[in-house]
Design an enzyme around this catalytic site. Structure first.
Site, mmCIF file in Angstrom:
data_model
loop_
_atom_site.group_PDB
_atom_site.id
_atom_site.type_symbol
_atom_site.label_atom_id
_atom_site.label_comp_id
_atom_site.label_asym_id
_atom_site.label_seq_id
_atom_site.Cartn_x
_atom_site.Cartn_y
_atom_site.Cartn_z
ATOM 1 N N HIS A 358 0.754 -1.290 0.136
ATOM 2 C CA HIS A 358 -0.155 0.006 0.008
ATOM 3 C C HIS A 358 0.830 1.325 0.034
ATOM 4 O O HIS A 358 0.155 2.360 0.124
ATOM 5 C CB HIS A 358 -0.999 0.079 1.110
ATOM 6 C CG HIS A 358 -2.012 -0.969 1.299
ATOM 7 N ND1 HIS A 358 -3.137 -0.675 0.566
ATOM 8 C CD2 HIS A 358 -2.028 -2.304 1.661
ATOM 9 C CE1 HIS A 358 -3.776 -1.643 0.604
ATOM 10 N NE2 HIS A 358 -3.389 -2.728 1.201
ATOM 11 N N LYS A 546 -8.548 14.131 4.524
ATOM 12 C CA LYS A 546 -7.602 13.016 4.375
ATOM 13 C C LYS A 546 -6.751 12.993 5.605
ATOM 14 O O LYS A 546 -6.680 14.166 6.175
ATOM 15 C CB LYS A 546 -6.865 12.700 3.165
ATOM 16 C CG LYS A 546 -6.284 13.947 2.581
ATOM 17 C CD LYS A 546 -5.574 13.995 1.425
ATOM 18 C CE LYS A 546 -6.470 13.948 0.002
ATOM 19 N NZ LYS A 546 -6.554 12.827 -0.702
ATOM 20 N N ARG A 547 -5.849 12.156 5.777
ATOM 21 C CA ARG A 547 -4.921 12.290 6.842
ATOM 22 C C ARG A 547 -3.893 13.312 6.463
ATOM 23 O O ARG A 547 -3.676 13.505 5.225
ATOM 24 C CB ARG A 547 -4.029 10.914 6.965
ATOM 25 C CG ARG A 547 -4.681 9.968 7.889
ATOM 26 C CD ARG A 547 -5.128 10.372 9.386
ATOM 27 N NE ARG A 547 -3.955 10.396 10.087
ATOM 28 C CZ ARG A 547 -3.563 9.471 10.950
ATOM 29 N NH1 ARG A 547 -4.242 8.310 11.020
ATOM 30 N NH2 ARG A 547 -2.463 9.274 11.791
ATOM 31 N N LYS A 552 0.919 14.503 1.015
ATOM 32 C CA LYS A 552 -0.374 14.801 0.256
ATOM 33 C C LYS A 552 -0.862 16.290 0.211
ATOM 34 O O LYS A 552 -1.769 16.599 -0.384
ATOM 35 C CB LYS A 552 -1.471 14.252 1.427
ATOM 36 C CG LYS A 552 -1.566 12.877 1.582
ATOM 37 C CD LYS A 552 -2.484 12.229 2.669
ATOM 38 C CE LYS A 552 -2.566 10.981 2.771
ATOM 39 N NZ LYS A 552 -3.049 9.889 2.024
ATOM 40 N N THR A 654 -8.491 6.546 -2.358
ATOM 41 C CA THR A 654 -9.810 6.136 -2.468
ATOM 42 C C THR A 654 -10.913 7.224 -2.245
ATOM 43 O O THR A 654 -12.100 7.192 -2.653
ATOM 44 C CB THR A 654 -10.187 4.971 -1.364
ATOM 45 O OG1 THR A 654 -9.621 5.282 -0.206
ATOM 46 C CG2 THR A 654 -9.278 3.764 -1.867
ATOM 47 N N LYS A 658 -14.520 8.432 -4.153
ATOM 48 C CA LYS A 658 -15.863 8.726 -3.209
ATOM 49 C C LYS A 658 -16.365 9.984 -3.830
ATOM 50 O O LYS A 658 -17.632 10.163 -3.902
ATOM 51 C CB LYS A 658 -15.698 8.757 -1.589
ATOM 52 C CG LYS A 658 -15.319 7.599 -1.317
ATOM 53 C CD LYS A 658 -14.664 7.396 0.070
ATOM 54 C CE LYS A 658 -13.911 6.348 0.717
ATOM 55 N NZ LYS A 658 -12.986 6.267 1.641
HETATM 56 C C1 26V Z 1 1.599 2.058 8.229
HETATM 57 C C2 26V Z 1 1.956 2.075 9.491
HETATM 58 C C3 26V Z 1 3.292 2.274 10.007
HETATM 59 C C4 26V Z 1 3.575 1.500 11.318
HETATM 60 C C5 26V Z 1 2.420 2.015 12.268
HETATM 61 C C6 26V Z 1 1.076 1.846 11.895
HETATM 62 C C7 26V Z 1 0.949 2.155 10.467
HETATM 63 C C8 26V Z 1 -0.530 1.942 10.076
HETATM 64 C C9 26V Z 1 -0.797 1.886 8.831
HETATM 65 C C10 26V Z 1 0.359 2.041 7.937
HETATM 66 C C11 26V Z 1 -0.007 1.968 6.327
HETATM 67 C C12 26V Z 1 0.318 3.220 5.482
HETATM 68 C C13 26V Z 1 -0.030 2.828 4.341
HETATM 69 C C14 26V Z 1 -1.339 3.317 3.847
HETATM 70 O O1 26V Z 1 -2.387 3.639 4.554
HETATM 71 N N1 26V Z 1 -1.606 3.253 2.403
HETATM 72 C C15 26V Z 1 -2.639 3.820 1.895
HETATM 73 O O2 26V Z 1 -3.297 2.796 1.250
HETATM 74 C C16 26V Z 1 -4.552 3.206 0.628
HETATM 75 C C17 26V Z 1 -5.318 1.983 0.393
HETATM 76 O O3 26V Z 1 -4.620 1.019 -0.683
HETATM 77 C C18 26V Z 1 -4.331 3.844 -0.767
HETATM 78 O O4 26V Z 1 -5.443 4.468 -1.204
HETATM 79 C C19 26V Z 1 -3.525 5.136 -0.214
HETATM 80 O O5 26V Z 1 -3.059 5.799 -1.496
HETATM 81 C C20 26V Z 1 -2.176 4.685 0.425
HETATM 82 O O6 26V Z 1 -1.535 5.788 1.049
#
Ligand code: 26V
Length: 812
Positions: A358, A546-547, A552, A654, A658
């Site tokens: 992701h 968004k976050r 971003k 995503t 929406k």
């Molecule tokens: C990473 C981490 C790092 C360690 C601690 C907790 C934590 C929690 C989540 C993440 C994942 C970050 C990656 C993410 O959210 N990617 C997003 O995924 C979406 C669904 O595929 C995508 O639409 C977004 O572009 C992408 O940034």
């Protein structure tokens, strides 16, 4: 359908209130109504739930388990009623009993069990799996505290704990009888058994009890009810069992043990921007993987099939690398508990597991310190070492003497375990989440792996459930579409394309315009209730939610707004269409730059919203605590969708989908799924700007970008950046925004904010121009809605099902 007609619903509901609460209907509060209604819905779903499980078992259907540390499911009442076909009856019935369903829905806590896109995608997938009739379930953690609640105080983000379970959770069922034990710490003893086989025994471990809480996932046909199983960590009550062979039975030690165990499912990690090697996070990951696998194997055992049949009956999907430990943990279970040999176990594991990547942001890559894994999970670490040894040997056979390749591709390297490498090696499928993202993975980030395993990589562009994001969030638009092209699109969202025929139809355009206006009025009321300010519903609602992440580029958005304000101050009679800029964003609690940007947005908002010279031309609102439920209010009201990440950085996005589905026009970069939106919409129906991914990646590789040149050469840029440093125009304390200023100039603007500034400004001028031509704007809006069916998660899930998991819908 739960209720065949309104009168029966009213009678049944009134009875329940009296029976369960012992009070007359007139005295029932909104919370009472929510609880009773929720229970009625869950009970009804219970019958179909049992029947679904019976059918899956009887038919020995292949099951998919989607492992994810996050499921950002949102409120369930409205969606469950919708999928069960009861929404109208319940809405009307409640109305006659003196309650508004919209208010009752507000009584439900919004479970924040995810950070953002990754968790929300998992939730959309759960809905699509059940709605299409696939046997697909979720495996996650029942965090006691979800993502923090955000308050804005004096313009600053303040975090409060989100104790979402305070009033209980009507949807979940605790299944004590399905508990399993997960073992941590200790040591491994090696021995030879009577037949001369090596056996490994885990000794002196600490036991954690994993208790599942199941949530029914009700499909849109109402009959398929799948399971989201979230695990909660509890202590084992007999100290002797808790510590295994460890002697310690003293009471204080027990209490200490209990506290440490319960911390495993205590809270969701709130920082999705960078990886930190935190022990508790590793515990969470292993806890979920081990508990999930043990319960899956138990279910499989009931079929009475040999273990060689496992890959035909079960698929395991890992949502990013967070659940990668399913690979060595399943190896352990097959070898140590089911007495299988290495080669056979490895064949089974790799045929079962598939992995989605992701993000390409290197700061988010998980790399666990070797000593931490070795101590916490001694047997699992041995297995990872063995996987690595065999795989590295194979690498050297294929590429003799290529030490450089080995250094890049090894699973264990230096003092780190690289989870992405383990996930690629231990699975049969690796997918990216949009065409561009997959391309970057294959050609750049994971090039060497793609070379070694060319059949493993594939793309699955993300999607969103049109049930939550259109039918439920925008009922007026739903009704209008039904009246125009009939109702088949609800089960076949691609058929939204039928709206294209009406894009030039003046009366249809007007109706679309009316729906948008009604949604804008609704949001305006919400904002007024929070901010005490009237919002002009005839202004352009320009939204970025968004976050908060540097990539971003909320910063680009606010710098542009500062520039607009400067223009108005210089020429108060400037002719622009009034704009309302709306932001929503949570920053990770330790992400200082992101928090500064929130403060900047609020400072600019305060200045602009209170300046008489602006005269209604600009308004800015930062809506606090952005969440799924708030998104459902904001997105249907948007005219303009801001999808402005630095090209190459947003894997898919995503939110972009929406907004499109709700008729907003996108201003965006050629990034993530925006590229695929553009493919369908063309330049006329989308506002593109900025560097391409290729240009960005070239700059990173070869240099040649100097942010300071832009600061020195573009008066507009210089003016807004200087305003960050000088008390006066926007700020009271000149030091407040120094960090932002430095990130742009001294750190050479990692995300090309200044580089893309001019093109962003011009593109906004185009939007202003386009909005003045109402029929043309509405036409574009209709074309966006018409093409949005392509982004339904139903399509995405169908592709995962046929191309990765090899499953078909189960007829009930
Ligand atoms: C990473 C981490 C790092 C360690 C601690 C907790 C934590 C929690 C989540 C993440 C994942 C970050 C990656 C993410 O959210 N990617 C997003 O995924 C979406 C669904 O595929 C995508 O639409 C977004 O572009 C992408 O940034």
């Amino acid at each position: 359908m739960l209720f065949t007609d309104k009168e029966r619903f009213k009678a049944a509901f009134t009875d329940k209130i009296v029976d369960q609460l012992g009070k007359p209907l007139e005295e029932a509060s909104g919370a009472d109504v929510f609880n009773i209604l929720g229970n009625m819905v869950r009970e009804q779903a219970g019958r179909n739930w049992a029947e679904t499980n019976r059918r899956y078992r009887q038919g020995q259907e292949k099951q998919v388990y989607y492992f994810s540390m996050e499921f950002l499911i949102g409120r369930l009442l409205g969606n469950n009623l919708l999928n069960m076909g009861d929404l109208e009856v319940v809405r009307d019935g409640l109305e006659e009993l003196g309650f508004r369903l919209d208010d009752i829905e507000e009584e439900e806590p919004d479970p924040g069990l995810g950070n953002g896109g990754l968790g929300r995608l998992a939730a959309c997938f759960m809905d699509s799996l059940a709605s299409l009739g696939y046997a697909g379930h979720g495996c996650g953690i029942r965090y006691k505290y979800g993502l923090f609640e955000q308050k804005i105080v004096d313009g600053y983000q303040v975090e409060l704990p989100d104790y979402w379970l305070q009033k209980g959770n009507v949807w979940e069922v605790r299944r004590e009888d399905k508990s399993v034990d997960v073992k941590f710490w200790g040591r491994v003893e090696t021995d030879v058994d009577s037949s001369g086989e090596l056996v490994f025994e885990h000794k002196d471990y600490e036991t954690v009890r994993a208790v599942p809480y199941d949530i029914p996932i009700i499909g849109a046909d109402e009959r398929h009810v799948n399971t989201l199983r979230n695990w909660s960590a509890e202590s084992v009550m007999q100290p002797s069992k808790a510590f295994g062979m460890r002697a310690g039975s003293d009471y204080h030690k027990f209490l200490e043990y209990k506290r440490s165990v319960e911390s495993i499912s205590e809270f969701l990690y709130p920082d999705d921007s960078r990886y930190e090697g935190k022990l508790l996070r590793l515990k969470q990951q292993y806890f979920m993987c081990s508990a999930g696998l043990q319960s899956i194997l138990r279910t499989f055992d009931k079929l009475g099939l040999p273990y060689t049949a496992l890959p035909d009956k079960v698929a395991l999907h890992i949502n990013d690398t967070h659940p990668t430990l399913v690979i060595p943990e399943l190896m352990r279970l097959l070898m140590d508990e089911k007495k299988m040999g290495w080669d056979q176990a490895w064949d089974i594991v790799t045929r079962m597991v598939s992995y989605t990547n992701h993000t390409i942001l290197s700061e988010a890559l998980e790399k666990w310190p070797v000593p931490m894994v070795r101590e916490l999970l001694p047997r699992v670490f041995q297995i990872i070492e063995e996987i690595n040894a065999r795989y590295c040997a194979e690498l050297l056979r294929r590429y003799p003497g290529d030490e450089g390749r080995l250094a890049d591709m090894a699973i264990i390297y230096g003092d780190q375990v690289r989870m992405a490498n383990l996930a690629i090696v231990g699975s049969h499928s690796v997918n990216g989440v949009a065409a561009l993202h997959t391309e970057i993975l294959r050609k750049r980030e994971m090039r060497l792996f793609d070379e070694m395993f060319p059949d493993r990589f594939n793309n699955k562009t993300n999607g969103i459930t049109h049930r939550r994001w259109l039918l439920h969030a925008n009922p007026q638009l739903k009704d209008l579409i039904d009246d125009t092209i009939g109702t088949r699109w609800k089960t076949h969202p691609q058929e939204l394309i039928g709206l294209i025929k009406y894009c030039e139809d003046a009366s249809f355009q007007e109706k679309i315009g009316e729906v948008k206006r009604a949604n804008k009025l609704r949001l305006a009321q919400y904002i007024e209730s929070r901010h005490g300010v009237k919002v002009n519903p005839d202004s352009i609602f320009d939204v970025q939610v968004k976050r908060l992440h540097a990539y971003k580029r909320q910063l680009l958005n606010i710098l542009h707004i500062m520039h607009l304000y400067n223009q108005i101050k210089a020429a108060p009679s400037m002719d622009i269409v009034p704009r309302t800029f709306i932001f929503g964003a949570k920053a990770a609690p330790s992400y200082h730059l992101a928090k500064r940007i929130i403060k900047l947005i609020n400072t600019v908002a305060h200045t602009v919203n209170n300046d008489k010279d602006v005269n209604g031309k600009l308004q800015i609102f930062f809506l606090e605590n952005y969440s799924v439920s708030l998104a459902e209010k904001i997105i249907p009201a948007a005219d303009v969708s801001e999808q402005i990440s630095t090209a190459s950085k947003e894997a898919s996005g995503t939110g972009n989908m929406k907004f499109m589905m709700n008729g907003a026009l996108t201003i965006g970069t050629m990034d993530g799924a925006n590229v695929e939106m553009h493919e369908m919409l063309g330049n006329e129906n989308m506002f593109l700007f900025g560097l391409s991914a290729e240009q960005v990646l070239d700059y990173y590789q070869h240099g040649g970008y100097y942010a300071r040149d832009i600061y020195n050469g573009d008066g507009r840029v210089k003016e807004v950046l200087d305003q960050l440093m000088n008390p006066g125009a926007f700020c009271c304390d000149g030091q407040d925004f120094g960090q932002i200023f430095h990130s742009l100039l001294d750190n050479n603007d990692e995300f090309f904010v200044l580089k893309d500034f001019a093109s962003y400004v011009e593109t906004h001028v185009e939007i202003d121009r386009a909005y003045r031509n109402r029929p043309e704007w509405l036409k574009k809006s209709i074309i966006n809605i018409a093409h949005s069916g392509k982004f339904s998660s139903d399509s995405t899930i169908s592709r995962y099902a046929s191309e990765i998991w090899n499953i078909r819908p189960v007829e009930l």
